[in-house]
Design a protein around this motif. Structure first.
Motif, short mmCIF file in Angstrom:
data_model
loop_
_atom_site.label_atom_id
_atom_site.label_comp_id
_atom_site.label_asym_id
_atom_site.label_seq_id
_atom_site.Cartn_x
_atom_site.Cartn_y
_atom_site.Cartn_z
N THR A 1 0.84 -1.20 0.00
CA THR A 1 0.00 0.00 0.00
C THR A 1 0.87 1.25 0.00
OG1 THR A 1 -1.77 -1.17 1.15
CG2 THR A 1 -1.80 1.23 1.28
N GLY A 2 1.95 1.24 0.77
CA GLY A 2 2.87 2.37 0.79
C GLY A 2 3.53 2.60 -0.56
N VAL A 3 3.94 1.51 -1.21
CA VAL A 3 4.57 1.62 -2.53
C VAL A 3 3.56 2.19 -3.53
CG1 VAL A 3 5.53 0.30 -4.47
CG2 VAL A 3 6.30 -0.16 -2.14
N VAL A 4 2.32 1.73 -3.47
CA VAL A 4 1.29 2.24 -4.38
C VAL A 4 1.00 3.71 -4.08
CG1 VAL A 4 -1.11 1.99 -5.13
CG2 VAL A 4 0.33 -0.02 -4.87
N GLY A 5 1.06 4.10 -2.82
CA GLY A 5 0.89 5.52 -2.48
C GLY A 5 1.97 6.38 -3.09
N VAL A 6 3.21 5.91 -3.04
CA VAL A 6 4.31 6.64 -3.67
C VAL A 6 4.12 6.64 -5.18
CG1 VAL A 6 6.81 6.72 -4.02
CG2 VAL A 6 5.90 6.10 -1.80
N TRP A 7 3.66 5.51 -5.73
CA TRP A 7 3.40 5.41 -7.16
C TRP A 7 2.37 6.46 -7.60
CZ3 TRP A 7 4.37 4.71 -11.90
CH2 TRP A 7 3.38 4.49 -12.84
N ALA A 8 1.32 6.64 -6.79
CA ALA A 8 0.28 7.62 -7.15
C ALA A 8 0.88 9.02 -7.24
CB ALA A 8 -0.83 7.59 -6.11
N ALA A 9 1.74 9.38 -6.30
CA ALA A 9 2.38 10.70 -6.33
C ALA A 9 3.33 10.81 -7.52
CB ALA A 9 3.12 10.95 -5.02
N PHE A 10 4.09 9.75 -7.78
CA PHE A 10 5.03 9.76 -8.90
C PHE A 10 4.28 9.90 -10.22
CE2 PHE A 10 7.27 7.46 -12.25
CZ PHE A 10 8.47 8.15 -12.28
N ARG A 11 3.24 9.09 -10.38
CA ARG A 11 2.47 9.12 -11.63
C ARG A 11 1.84 10.50 -11.86
NH1 ARG A 11 -2.84 5.60 -13.05
NH2 ARG A 11 -2.87 6.00 -15.27
N ALA A 12 1.37 11.12 -10.79
CA ALA A 12 0.76 12.45 -10.91
C ALA A 12 1.77 13.49 -11.37
CB ALA A 12 0.14 12.86 -9.58
N SER A 13 3.04 13.25 -11.13
CA SER A 13 4.07 14.21 -11.53
C SER A 13 4.45 14.10 -13.00
CB SER A 13 5.33 14.01 -10.68
OG SER A 13 6.05 12.87 -11.10
N LEU A 14 4.03 13.04 -13.66
CA LEU A 14 4.36 12.86 -15.07
C LEU A 14 3.52 13.78 -15.94
CD1 LEU A 14 4.45 8.94 -15.20
CD2 LEU A 14 6.41 10.49 -15.16
N PRO A 15 4.00 14.11 -17.12
CA PRO A 15 3.17 14.89 -18.05
C PRO A 15 1.87 14.14 -18.35
CG PRO A 15 5.43 14.72 -18.86
CD PRO A 15 5.32 13.81 -17.67
N ARG A 16 0.81 14.87 -18.59
CA ARG A 16 -0.52 14.27 -18.77
C ARG A 16 -0.53 13.13 -19.79
NH1 ARG A 16 -6.10 17.32 -18.94
NH2 ARG A 16 -5.17 17.90 -16.99
N ARG A 17 0.07 13.31 -20.93
CA ARG A 17 0.05 12.27 -21.97
C ARG A 17 0.78 11.01 -21.50
NH1 ARG A 17 0.54 14.58 -27.90
NH2 ARG A 17 -0.84 12.84 -28.24
N ALA A 18 1.86 11.17 -20.78
CA ALA A 18 2.61 10.03 -20.28
C ALA A 18 1.87 9.36 -19.12
CB ALA A 18 3.99 10.46 -19.82
N ARG A 19 1.23 10.16 -18.29
CA ARG A 19 0.52 9.66 -17.11
C ARG A 19 -0.58 8.67 -17.48
NH1 ARG A 19 -2.41 14.37 -14.80
NH2 ARG A 19 -0.34 15.23 -15.01
N GLU A 20 -1.27 8.93 -18.58
CA GLU A 20 -2.40 8.08 -18.96
C GLU A 20 -1.99 6.65 -19.27
OE1 GLU A 20 -4.46 10.15 -22.05
OE2 GLU A 20 -4.93 11.84 -20.73
N GLY A 21 -0.77 6.45 -19.77
CA GLY A 21 -0.34 5.10 -20.11
C GLY A 21 0.61 4.47 -19.11
N ALA A 22 1.01 5.22 -18.08
CA ALA A 22 1.97 4.69 -17.10
C ALA A 22 1.29 3.72 -16.15
CB ALA A 22 2.60 5.84 -16.32
N ARG A 23 1.93 2.58 -15.94
CA ARG A 23 1.41 1.56 -15.04
C ARG A 23 2.54 1.05 -14.16
NH1 ARG A 23 -2.35 3.54 -17.05
NH2 ARG A 23 -4.13 2.57 -18.04
#
Length: 143
Positions: free
Chosen positions: A78-100
């Motif tokens: 859960t902690g890793v996914v929380g960090v992932w959510a913050a990291f993904r939000a920092s990506l440019p919008r177009r990149a964010r949509e496909g990042a997993r």
């Protein structure tokens, strides 16, 4: 238990089936830095950056292909996914949509499609880090 995670770009292919591509913009390396700096998993985790040897037989390896963790609970995931959510939000919008976030254990891969609690629990249950629904609430019928 050891799990590996990496950041992948998922793009729809011409036939509508998801096409998973390796990290081409050093996202896995950048995500490792975010984990090391975040208090949620950073203090309790040792992040090992797994690099693959170059195919041409050269001496230097490229950026990490995977991040490896020793995991003992669903709360760590859960902690890793929380960090992932913050990291993904920092990506440019177009990149964010496909990042997993791709999680691997025992030769099986699980993809975190969204940063929701339900998605995290789905992967934690598949890994055996969280109890099945019928085990969570004794006396309640499984849903």
């Amino acid at each position: 238990m050891e799990i590996r995670v990496r950041v992948a770009r998922v793009l729809p292919s011409g036939d509508g089936v998801a096409d998973e591509r390796n990290d081409t913009e050093d996202w896995t390396e950048a995500f490792a830095d975010w984990i090391a700096e975040d208090r949620r998993p950073g203090r309790s985790a040792v992040v090992r950056r797994v690099r693959e040897a170059p195919a041409d037989g050269g001496m230097s390896s490229g950026p990490p292909a995977w991040l490896s963790f020793a995991v003992d609970s669903g709360s760590f995931l859960t902690g890793v996914v929380g960090v992932w959510a913050a990291f993904r939000a920092s990506l440019p919008r177009r990149a964010r949509e496909g990042a997993r976030l791709v999680v691997e254990h025992g030769g099986r891969r699980y993809v975190i499609n969204e940063e929701t609690h339900e998605d995290t629990i789905r992967v934690a249950r598949a890994l055996g880090l969280a109890p099945a629904p019928s085990e969570e609430e004794p006396g309640r019928a499984p849903s």
